[in-house]
Design a protein around this motif. Structure first.
Motif, PDB file in Angstrom:
ATOM      1  N   ARG A 120       0.837  -1.192   0.000  1.00 23.88           N
ATOM      2  CA  ARG A 120       0.000   0.000   0.000  1.00 23.88           C
ATOM      3  C   ARG A 120       0.876   1.246   0.000  1.00 23.88           C
ATOM      4  O   ARG A 120       2.047   1.167   0.348  1.00 23.88           O
ATOM      5  N   LEU A 148      -4.899  12.558   8.660  1.00 27.68           N
ATOM      6  CA  LEU A 148      -4.301  11.634   7.691  1.00 27.68           C
ATOM      7  C   LEU A 148      -4.418  10.194   8.170  1.00 27.68           C
ATOM      8  O   LEU A 148      -4.783   9.304   7.397  1.00 27.68           O
ATOM      9  N   LEU A 177      -6.668   7.465   6.195  1.00 32.54           N
ATOM     10  CA  LEU A 177      -5.892   6.485   5.438  1.00 32.54           C
ATOM     11  C   LEU A 177      -5.561   5.219   6.211  1.00 32.54           C
ATOM     12  O   LEU A 177      -4.813   4.385   5.714  1.00 32.54           O
ATOM     13  N   THR A 204      -5.946   2.260   4.136  1.00 27.65           N
ATOM     14  CA  THR A 204      -5.520   2.436   2.752  1.00 27.65           C
ATOM     15  C   THR A 204      -4.020   2.578   2.588  1.00 27.65           C
ATOM     16  O   THR A 204      -3.449   2.119   1.605  1.00 27.65           O
ATOM     17  N   ALA A 205      -3.372   3.238   3.548  1.00 23.19           N
ATOM     18  CA  ALA A 205      -1.948   3.554   3.421  1.00 23.19           C
ATOM     19  C   ALA A 205      -1.274   3.486   4.779  1.00 23.19           C
ATOM     20  O   ALA A 205      -1.936   3.536   5.812  1.00 23.19           O
ATOM     21  N   VAL A 211       0.819   5.541   7.264  1.00 19.63           N
ATOM     22  CA  VAL A 211       1.149   6.934   7.570  1.00 19.63           C
ATOM     23  C   VAL A 211       2.224   6.889   8.640  1.00 19.63           C
ATOM     24  O   VAL A 211       2.026   6.306   9.700  1.00 19.63           O
ATOM     25  N   ALA A 236      -5.209  13.044   1.181  1.00 19.61           N
ATOM     26  CA  ALA A 236      -5.880  11.817   1.630  1.00 19.61           C
ATOM     27  C   ALA A 236      -6.775  11.244   0.533  1.00 19.61           C
ATOM     28  O   ALA A 236      -6.770  10.029   0.284  1.00 19.61           O
ATOM     29  N   VAL A 294      -4.606   9.575  -2.162  1.00 13.63           N
ATOM     30  CA  VAL A 294      -4.038   8.306  -1.707  1.00 13.63           C
ATOM     31  C   VAL A 294      -5.133   7.243  -1.607  1.00 13.63           C
ATOM     32  O   VAL A 294      -4.915   6.084  -1.964  1.00 13.63           O
ATOM     33  N   GLU A 295      -6.319   7.634  -1.170  1.00 21.18           N
ATOM     34  CA  GLU A 295      -7.443   6.685  -1.127  1.00 21.18           C
ATOM     35  C   GLU A 295      -7.765   6.157  -2.516  1.00 21.18           C
ATOM     36  O   GLU A 295      -8.177   5.010  -2.675  1.00 21.18           O
TER      37      GLU A 295
END
Length: 135
Positions: free
Chosen positions: A16, A44, A48, A51-52, A54, A100, A103-104
């Motif tokens: 991711r 953030l 996220l 999803t990511a 951070v 955000a 990145v989503e």
């Protein structure tokens, strides 16, 4: 065969995207007034979380552009040509929300960033880039 220690093979890339938030000497400090730095990081992470990744890092040596956020592509994004995107002067909630949302949607190499993020994008020195990518 050499007795020198060999570096492990580089990872093939994260599954991711990774969002790196600078919180060094200038970023995340009172030197950038009018911004709730803790709220920015919290926003953030909340947006996220699934999803990511951070992460927070110490000074990225781009202090004149505080607050700095670097969005690194996921493995698929990198295979598609995505490269880390450095964003500076990320000092308002709308910019944080735009990051955000991008990145989503997949981030570098997967989705085009909102056009407004072009105003924040910059290219740091090769030395600074290498230091981030070696971590």
């Amino acid at each position: 065969m050499s007795k020198r220690t060999r570096k492990a093979a580089p990872a093939q890339g994260a599954a991711r995207p990774t969002v790196t938030v600078c919180r060094g000497c200038c970023c995340g400090s009172p030197k950038v007034p009018g911004l709730d730095h803790a709220a920015q990081l919290r926003a953030l992470r909340q947006a996220l979380g699934s999803t990511a990744t951070v992460r927070v890092t110490d000074c990225l040596d781009a202090c004149e552009r505080a607050n700095v956020v670097v969005v690194q592509p996921c493995a698929e994004g990198r295979r598609s040509g995505g490269r880390p995107v450095w964003l500076g002067l990320v000092n308002d909630p709308d910019a944080t929300a735009d990051i955000a949302a991008w990145v989503e949607d997949g981030g570098p190499g997967i989705a085009d960033p909102p056009a407004v993020l072009d105003l924040y994008a910059f290219r740091p020195s090769r030395r600074v880039q290498a230091e981030l990518h070696d971590t």
